[in-house]
Design an enzyme around this catalytic site. Structure first.
Site, short mmCIF file in Angstrom:
data_model
loop_
_atom_site.label_atom_id
_atom_site.label_comp_id
_atom_site.label_asym_id
_atom_site.label_seq_id
_atom_site.Cartn_x
_atom_site.Cartn_y
_atom_site.Cartn_z
CE LYS A 56 -3.81 -2.43 2.16
NZ LYS A 56 -4.49 -2.84 3.38
CD GLN A 100 -3.43 -4.47 6.49
OE1 GLN A 100 -3.28 -3.50 5.75
NE2 GLN A 100 -4.13 -5.52 6.11
CG ASP A 123 -9.84 -0.07 5.04
OD1 ASP A 123 -9.62 -0.34 3.84
OD2 ASP A 123 -9.12 -0.48 5.98
#
Ligand code: NAD
Length: 306
Positions: A56, A100, A123
């Site tokens: 990422k 994460q 997200d």
């Protein structure tokens, strides 16, 4: 049809997607004299999570996005992690925040996600963003389903009226995927670990999306002739190399590619299918967050609803 013609090439899709996105980060830099910024929090030393975070950060850098990595010990307390999030929520130079997952079991993932500012929740897991998606008024759409949807839309052009079957009901993939397909007038079935006669459901699918996490579970007995298959699963399979006799691992999906490729019309491979598009969509959501942070119009090439 030759097998390679059936592949939905997620890597190629993601490259094209990022090419369309890049001018928007360049433009942002010109207008605001700083790059869009993504903060990524990694807790612990889970190997897969560390690889995802590295990918990422690398993709962000290549696409004109600044990234801030916050790396915390596996033993960090929930309170300390929350404090890191509050700092990032308040930082005007941070546009997107990603934690994460999975987190260690002593930390409540729901509590952590609920405390990320919804305007930085790239997200799309915050209840506000999740709810908005289901109301048909999306803000940030979870990256994996958004990437799958983008590829499906490009492959099929018209989704309306199709039978879509999703295997897996997680908040990360299955449920938001269902919402996106429903908004495009698909008839959607979500199946899961307690579904009876799973094969019969799957056999009716024009579009079959698998997000289970069981290596190569979906074989030819699950697939209708000419179905489009999106394999979200990422499973690490151990095997013994027949030549060297060494123990090795390889990545496989939920779908047994070899067994279904002759029946399917199109299929995403693993690796090189859904994964690259997930990261590309994270970049999209970050740049979108940056423009929104500056109360500027985001020239969204996906359309205003994305
Ligand atoms: P999850 O564990 O949260 O959910 C798995 C789902 O599968 C559950 O809803 C469960 O009911 C269902 N399930 C389990 N066994 C089943 C069975 N025998 N039959 C039918 N359904 C069954 O997982 P998740 O986070 O949704 O991830 C699913 C898979 O997708 C994993 O392999 C994960 O690594 C992968 N994934 C990939 C990406 C990507 O970017 N490519 C992103 C997210 C997840």
């Amino acid at each position: 049809m030759e097998h390679f013609k059936k592949i939905i090439d997620g890597k190629k899709y993601s490259e094209e997607f990022l090419q369309k996105l890049h001018p928007l980060s360049t433009e942002f830099f010109k207008n605001f004299n700083r790059k869009p910024c993504l903060a990524v929090i990694l807790v612990g030393d889970n190997t897969a999570s560390s690889i995802y975070v590295k990918n990422k950060v690398r993709t962000a850098k290549k696409n004109g996005i600044r990234s801030v990595e916050v790396i915390l010990s596996r033993n960090v307390s929930e309170e300390d992690l929350l404090n890191e999030i509050f700092k990032l929520n308040d930082d005007q130079n941070v546009d997107g925040i990603l934690v994460q997952l999975p987190l260690p079991i002593h930390i409540s993932e729901r509590k952590i996600i609920n405390n990320i500012s919804p305007i930085k929740d790239v997200d799309g897991f915050h209840p506000t963003n999740f709810g908005k998606l289901f109301l048909g008024d999306p803000n940030f759409i979870p990256c994996t389903p958004l990437g799958c949807f983008y590829m499906l839309k490009n492959e099929l052009k018209v989704l309306s009226g199709k039978n879509a079957v999703i295997i897996g009901r997680s908040n990360i993939v299955g449920k938001p995927m269902a919402s996106l397909l429903l908004s495009s007038n698909c008839s959607v079935t979500i199946t899961h670990s307690k579904t009876e006669n799973l094969r019969e459901h799957c056999k009716k699918a024009d579009i079959l999306i698998s997000a289970v996490g069981i290596p190569e579970m979906v074989d030819d007995t699950y697939v209708k002739q000419d179905a489009i298959i999106i394999d979200v699963g990422i499973n690490r399979l151990q095997f013994v190399n027949s030549e060297t006799k060494a123990n090795e691992t390889k990545l496989v999906g939920d779908v047994n590619f070899k067994k279904v490729v002759d029946i399917a019309k199109k299929i995403t491979p693993v690796p090189g299918g859904v994964g690259p598009m997930t990261i590309a969509c994270l970049m999209h959501n970050t740049i979108k967050a940056a423009y929104k942070n500056k109360k500027e119009n985001f020239a969204n090439f996906l359309g205003e609803n994305f």
